[in-house]
Design a protein around this motif. Structure first.
Motif, short mmCIF file in Angstrom:
data_model
loop_
_atom_site.label_atom_id
_atom_site.label_comp_id
_atom_site.label_asym_id
_atom_site.label_seq_id
_atom_site.Cartn_x
_atom_site.Cartn_y
_atom_site.Cartn_z
N THR A 306 0.83 -1.21 0.00
CA THR A 306 0.00 0.00 0.00
C THR A 306 0.87 1.25 0.00
O THR A 306 0.65 2.19 -0.79
N LEU A 307 1.87 1.28 0.87
CA LEU A 307 2.76 2.45 0.92
C LEU A 307 3.49 2.63 -0.41
O LEU A 307 3.60 3.75 -0.93
N ARG A 308 4.01 1.53 -0.95
CA ARG A 308 4.77 1.62 -2.20
C ARG A 308 3.88 2.08 -3.36
O ARG A 308 4.33 2.83 -4.23
N ALA A 309 2.63 1.63 -3.37
CA ALA A 309 1.72 2.04 -4.44
C ALA A 309 1.42 3.54 -4.37
O ALA A 309 1.38 4.23 -5.38
N VAL A 310 1.21 4.06 -3.16
CA VAL A 310 0.89 5.48 -3.00
C VAL A 310 2.05 6.35 -3.45
O VAL A 310 1.84 7.40 -4.08
N VAL A 311 3.30 5.94 -3.14
CA VAL A 311 4.46 6.79 -3.48
C VAL A 311 4.98 6.52 -4.89
O VAL A 311 6.00 7.09 -5.29
N GLY A 312 4.30 5.67 -5.66
CA GLY A 312 4.70 5.46 -7.04
C GLY A 312 5.84 4.48 -7.23
O GLY A 312 6.39 4.39 -8.34
N ALA A 313 6.20 3.75 -6.19
CA ALA A 313 7.27 2.76 -6.34
C ALA A 313 6.77 1.51 -7.07
O ALA A 313 7.57 0.80 -7.69
N ASP A 314 5.47 1.23 -6.97
CA ASP A 314 4.85 0.12 -7.70
C ASP A 314 3.70 0.67 -8.54
O ASP A 314 3.03 1.62 -8.14
N PRO A 315 3.43 0.07 -9.71
CA PRO A 315 2.33 0.55 -10.55
C PRO A 315 0.97 0.22 -9.94
O PRO A 315 0.84 -0.74 -9.18
N ILE A 316 -0.03 1.03 -10.26
CA ILE A 316 -1.39 0.77 -9.78
C ILE A 316 -2.34 0.59 -10.96
O ILE A 316 -2.06 1.07 -12.07
N SER A 317 -3.44 -0.10 -10.71
CA SER A 317 -4.45 -0.30 -11.75
C SER A 317 -5.43 0.87 -11.79
O SER A 317 -5.92 1.24 -12.85
#
Length: 508
Positions: A306-317
């Motif tokens: 969740t943290l990584r998705a919010v900061v753009g470290a992982d892609p989101i759908s």
């Protein structure tokens, strides 16, 4: 209370160890009894690791005496330690990840049988499997695990395999250094049962951990060290958390996981309908100025993701992120920094700092624009001045701002990471396991720095596997299960039982 000599398994008398310019151990003496769990506690730098390495044969003592079963011994290397029945499970994994449990147990000491009239030898794989199976059955019935590479088995089973490896050399003393560091809450409880099983079998355990709750659950006695010296050995039933902490840090420390009341302001962060295919589903959260918001969940529930998705470290759908009501396009950590979000990751050595760079270089790396001139030349004097200010403000223990970060303690490395993000002037800070692997004194300082940040109007999102930490610090707690937020608790509603019910899926 006096203890019979035949109940003392290991006795250390006046152990001393010197390194260049440092007296790491100063006349340390204590005993380990048969079939007990002895907790070895103290801040980073107290001498615990040095003492463990001396008992393990990695270091030679400079003075003092070690007795095992009443006889004076000289432990020159790890083979000597194992012959004496002393085996160590270090904090960092020591298993070869692509080998099976059986191969790991017998790596370097394979069982061989002669062939062709003793001219050749071959490994007796059946014998090695049979011996491993006998030990592994004490912990698990799933024997198919023994044929799989250990990197497919998860953190708990890897820890158990390391215990089995220790027992395979007929260990009577097993030293465990932060054994629960990579385990979720329910996995820790399973490991505790295994440790109690070892105790019932007469094995002594020297247990090193910064988690005081674990010590009071497991240990019979607690040996306290401070600044390389022995302080005291206390029975767990005759002491308290506050007394133990006071002995460790040399001063009174109470209520060290309690958040002060801070006025709550406007909404600083809102995450809406954030999803990542197969990982996260419809995440919604918000944080206001002055708030500390926690995320609880078991390992693999999606907290870090969740943290990584919010900061753009992982892609989101899908999903949006808004700062102070304004939607931000965050496709990379650089976008998150520009939006006002700082992220202190779980694995600080791999993702938080550059160990071979200096304190000053690490502090300024996330906001180089402020220390680079218009001609794109680094202003080293300016960089040093900024670093000096943060070192003083955060009380970072370092001989100079030019010191490489790898030479700092875990707590001071964490402060350097925090200084790095404070230098970016963030509106929100994300903390992922902020006190993992650091001592009580450093934890108190990290908590104080978090409190100072929210007192000035910042917002904090905190992930922690330590439920007392979450409950003591957070105004609200979101609980995750299988990539979803399944419950939100206020500070008054949150109990360990309620959180674990939802985190484990018991609500369903």
């Amino acid at each position: 209370m006096a203890v019979a000599d035949d109940q003392v398994l290991v006795s250390l008398k006046g152990i001393t160890k010197r390194f260049p310019g440092v007296l790491a151990l100063d006349n340390v003496s204590f005993d380990v009894r048969k079939g007990e769990v002895l907790a070895l506690v103290g801040e980073n730098g107290a001498g615990k690791s040095t003492l463990i390495k001396i008992l393990s044969g990695l270091y030679r003592k400079d003075g003092g005496e070690i007795q095992v079963r009443g006889e004076t011994v000289d432990i020159q290397d790890t083979k000597d330690a194992q012959k004496l029945g002393i085996s160590t499970i270090f904090q960092e994994p020591t298993l070869a990840p692509h080998l099976t449990a059986v191969q790991n147990l017998y790596l370097g000491r394979e069982i061989v049988t002669p062939v062709l009239g003793r001219a050749w030898h071959s490994m007796d794989e059946q014998a090695m499997y049979h011996e491993t199976e006998k030990l592994y059955r004490n912990f698990f019935d799933t024997l198919e695990d023994l044929q799989r590479p250990v990197n497919e088995l998860g953190a708990l089973k890897n820890r158990v395999i390391e215990i089995v490896k220790a027992l395979s050399v007929q260990a009577s003393v097993v030293i465990m250094d932060e054994p629960t560091a990579a385990l979720a809450e329910h996995e820790r409880e399973v490991l505790f049962d295994f440790i109690r099983m070892l105790k019932e079998q007469g094995v002594s355990v020297i247990y090193v951990s910064h988690h005081l709750r674990e010590l009071f659950l497991l240990a019979d006695r607690m040996c306290v060290m401070r600044d390389g010296k022995y302080v005291a050995t206390v029975n767990k039933h005759e002491t308290s958390v506050d007394e133990l902490v006071s002995m460790m840090v040399g001063r009174e420390v109470t209520n060290y996981i309690v958040k002060e009341t801070v006025p709550v302001g406007k909404e600083v962060l809102r995450v809406s309908n954030l999803s990542r295919s197969g990982v996260l589903s419809d995440i919604n959260l918000h944080i206001r100025e002055g708030e500390i918001v926690g995320i609880a969940g078991l390992a693999g529930s999606g907290r870090t993701e969740t943290l990584r998705a919010v900061v753009g470290a992982d892609p989101i759908s899908s999903g949006t992120v808004a700062i102070h009501g304004r939607t931000c396009q965050i496709r990379s950590p650089h976008d998150a920094i520009r939006a006002g979000i700082g992220f202190l990751p779980e694995n600080r050595k791999m993702h938080g700092v550059l160990l071979e760079l200096s304190v000053s270089q690490n502090i300024t790396m996330a906001n180089l624009e402020r220390v680079v001139s218009r001609r794109l030349v680094l202003r080293k004097r300016k960089e040093a001045q900024i670093a000096e200010e943060f070192v003083k403000r955060l009380r970072i223990k370092t001989p100079s701002v030019n010191q490489k970060v790898r030479f700092l303690s875990g707590g001071n490395q964490q402060k350097v990471i925090l200084a790095k993000w404070l230098f970016t002037q963030p509106k929100v800070l994300f903390f992922d396991e902020p006190t993992q692997g650091i001592d009580v004194g450093a934890k108190v300082e990290v908590y104080s720095l978090i409190a100072e940040f929210v007192r000035k109007g910042g917002g904090v999102l905190l992930v922690s596997s330590e439920l007392p930490e979450l409950m003591g610090l957070c105004d609200r707690i979101y609980v995750m299960h299988k990539g979803e937020f399944v419950k939100e608790f206020t500070r008054k509603e949150a109990t360990e039982e309620n959180i674990m019910l939802y985190a484990s899926g018991g609500h369903r």
